[in-house]
Design an enzyme around this catalytic site. Structure first.
Site, PDB file in Angstrom:
ATOM      1  N   ASP A  45       0.823  -1.213   0.000  1.00 17.57           N
ATOM      2  CA  ASP A  45       0.000   0.000   0.000  1.00 17.57           C
ATOM      3  C   ASP A  45       0.859   1.267   0.000  1.00 17.57           C
ATOM      4  OD1 ASP A  45      -2.592   1.112  -0.033  1.00 17.57           O
ATOM      5  OD2 ASP A  45      -2.519   1.488   2.123  1.00 17.57           O
ATOM      6  N   ASP A 183     -12.227  -3.678  10.973  1.00 18.81           N
ATOM      7  CA  ASP A 183     -12.222  -5.133  11.090  1.00 18.81           C
ATOM      8  C   ASP A 183     -13.328  -5.612  12.023  1.00 18.81           C
ATOM      9  OD1 ASP A 183     -10.909  -3.866  13.157  1.00 18.81           O
ATOM     10  OD2 ASP A 183      -9.245  -5.286  13.257  1.00 18.81           O
ATOM     11  N   SER A 220      -3.126   4.535  16.625  1.00 17.55           N
ATOM     12  CA  SER A 220      -3.271   5.851  16.014  1.00 17.55           C
ATOM     13  C   SER A 220      -4.739   6.223  15.909  1.00 17.55           C
ATOM     14  CB  SER A 220      -2.612   5.851  14.626  1.00 17.55           C
ATOM     15  OG  SER A 220      -3.276   4.930  13.788  1.00 17.55           O
TER      16      SER A 220
END
Length: 407
Positions: A45, A183, A220
């Site tokens: 990514d 998730d 984060s």
């Protein structure tokens, strides 16, 4: 020539994953399942630390088929997982984070468990390395269970084995608008739609690795992202379940794991502006989903804090949070001959505060830890009521002396 469908597509989303990626891929190579039975789909990514190059080196030498996709950074884990899912051909998919690693025999054991029991989701035991991992669901291996009959609702990470047909049938993908908790949303939906869930608890299948550089995604994100995550999960549960005990049971998870920490010790460090904003963000969630059925499943200090959030009482919340942060023990107030136990957290029976006693009432699980508590309130109440009824009835077969004849 017929191409055999792989059993498992291992999907790896990777961003700035070095050097953790080395152990991650080594754990895939070390799997005992035959290389022909798995495929690896790795999505870089937009890394700049050599992650993409290492994935391509691995693809060139690995015994199993490996597809490497390199793309610009998407800003979160959902995009790479969805790209990988779109390429997957396996009967099952397994989402492996690039900084974690599989346990020996993990894929072979999980596939066997799913095939043996015909289940759509398999949880393999997770162990933390330099970080915590969920524990309450690993007491025993279970061939077939569901989200209501077990503690699996407290492990909603994506690192599970999912039957791909289930995901395709319901068009399931990761929500790319969420930057934390994506998730949890995906996994909860799978639990609720699955024809059975299996648990492999007698063998470590996954090592959840804490990065020393502190870049793990769960560390984060601002508090507003946590409210986004809670809202999405609550909305999903409400969409798939009607009001009632099952919905309340699952709502415990987003209330306790996602929402409540925003009104824990960190709340004491928040500015007044942030505190007001948190109450504003919480208000519609409390109005829509906070219920007596959810409240009575919580510990007293959890219930008390969320009650004050629901009531819009930041003036009372601060003192409760300070009490909890200091790890003070609330004194027990026993009534009804020890069959009712209240925990006297701040504002208990403080008339100006106006908090109902029921908020402070400990359920049996919490009350058992306190000397003097006598469990069995319901049975005892029934017995007392029965005795009253018997006393009110005329004696049968009374003797001339006024004593009932013995049976």
């Amino acid at each position: 020539m017929t191409v055999t469908q792989p059993d498992v597509s291992v999907i790896i989303g990777a961003y700035e994953a070095m050097p953790y990626l080395v152990d991650c891929l080594a754990s895939v190579e070390a799997q005992t399942i035959a290389p022909a039975r798995i495929e690896v789909i790795a999505v870089d990514d937009g890394s700049t630390d050599g992650t993409g190059e290492y994935l391509e080196e691995f693809a060139a030498r690995a015994a199993m088929p490996v597809t490497v996709i390199r793309q610009d950074n998407s800003g979160g884990p959902s995009g790479p997982r969805n790209v990988g899912l779109g390429k997957a051909a396996g009967r099952y998919v397994f989402f492996l984070d690039a900084d974690d690693r599989l346990g020996p025999e993990a894929l072979e054991r999980m596939v066997a468990m799913a095939d043996e029991n015909g289940t759509d989701v398999v949880l393999g035991k997770v162990v933390g390395v330099n970080r915590s991992a969920p524990k309450s669901m690993w007491s025993a291996s279970v061939g077939r269970t569901d989200v209501f009959s077990s503690n699996i609702k407290f492990t909603l990470s994506a690192q599970k084995l999912f039957r791909r047909a289930l995901l395709e049938r319901h068009g399931m993908q990761f929500d790319e608008s969420l930057f934390t908790g994506e998730d949890a949303l995906f996994t909860m939906e799978a639990y609720l739609r699955a024809d059975g869930v299996s648990v492999v608890a007698d063998h470590t299948c996954y090592y959840l690795v804490g990065r020393e550089d502190g870049k793990h995604v769960t560390k984060s994100g601002s508090y507003t992202l946590r409210f986004d995550s809670a809202r999405a999960l609550m909305n999903l549960i409400a969409e798939l379940l009607p009001p009632g005990p099952k919905r309340d049971l699952l709502m415990v998870r987003p209330f306790v794991v996602t929402l409540l920490p925003q009104f824990g010790p960190r709340y004491l460090k928040d500015t007044e502006e942030v505190r007001r904003h948190k109450f504003e963000l919480a208000k519609p969630l409390m109005q829509a989903y906070w219920s007596e059925g959810v409240a009575r499943r919580l510990r007293v200090h959890e219930r008390l804090r969320l009650h004050l959030v629901a009531a819009g009482r930041p003036d009372l919340l601060e003192g409760v949070v300070e009490f909890v942060r200091a790890k003070k023990e609330a004194s027990a107030v026993l009534e009804k001959k020890g069959r009712r136990l209240y925990l006297a957290y701040p504002h208990f029976r403080d008339h100006p505060a106006g908090i109902p006693d029921s908020v402070y009432l400990a359920d049996a699980r919490e009350a058992r830890a306190f000397p003097g508590y006598r469990e069995g309130t319901v049975g005892t109440f029934v017995q007392r009521a029965a005795r009253k009824v018997r006393r009110a009835l005329p004696a049968r077969d009374a003797t001339p002396g006024g004593r009932a004849a013995a049976a």
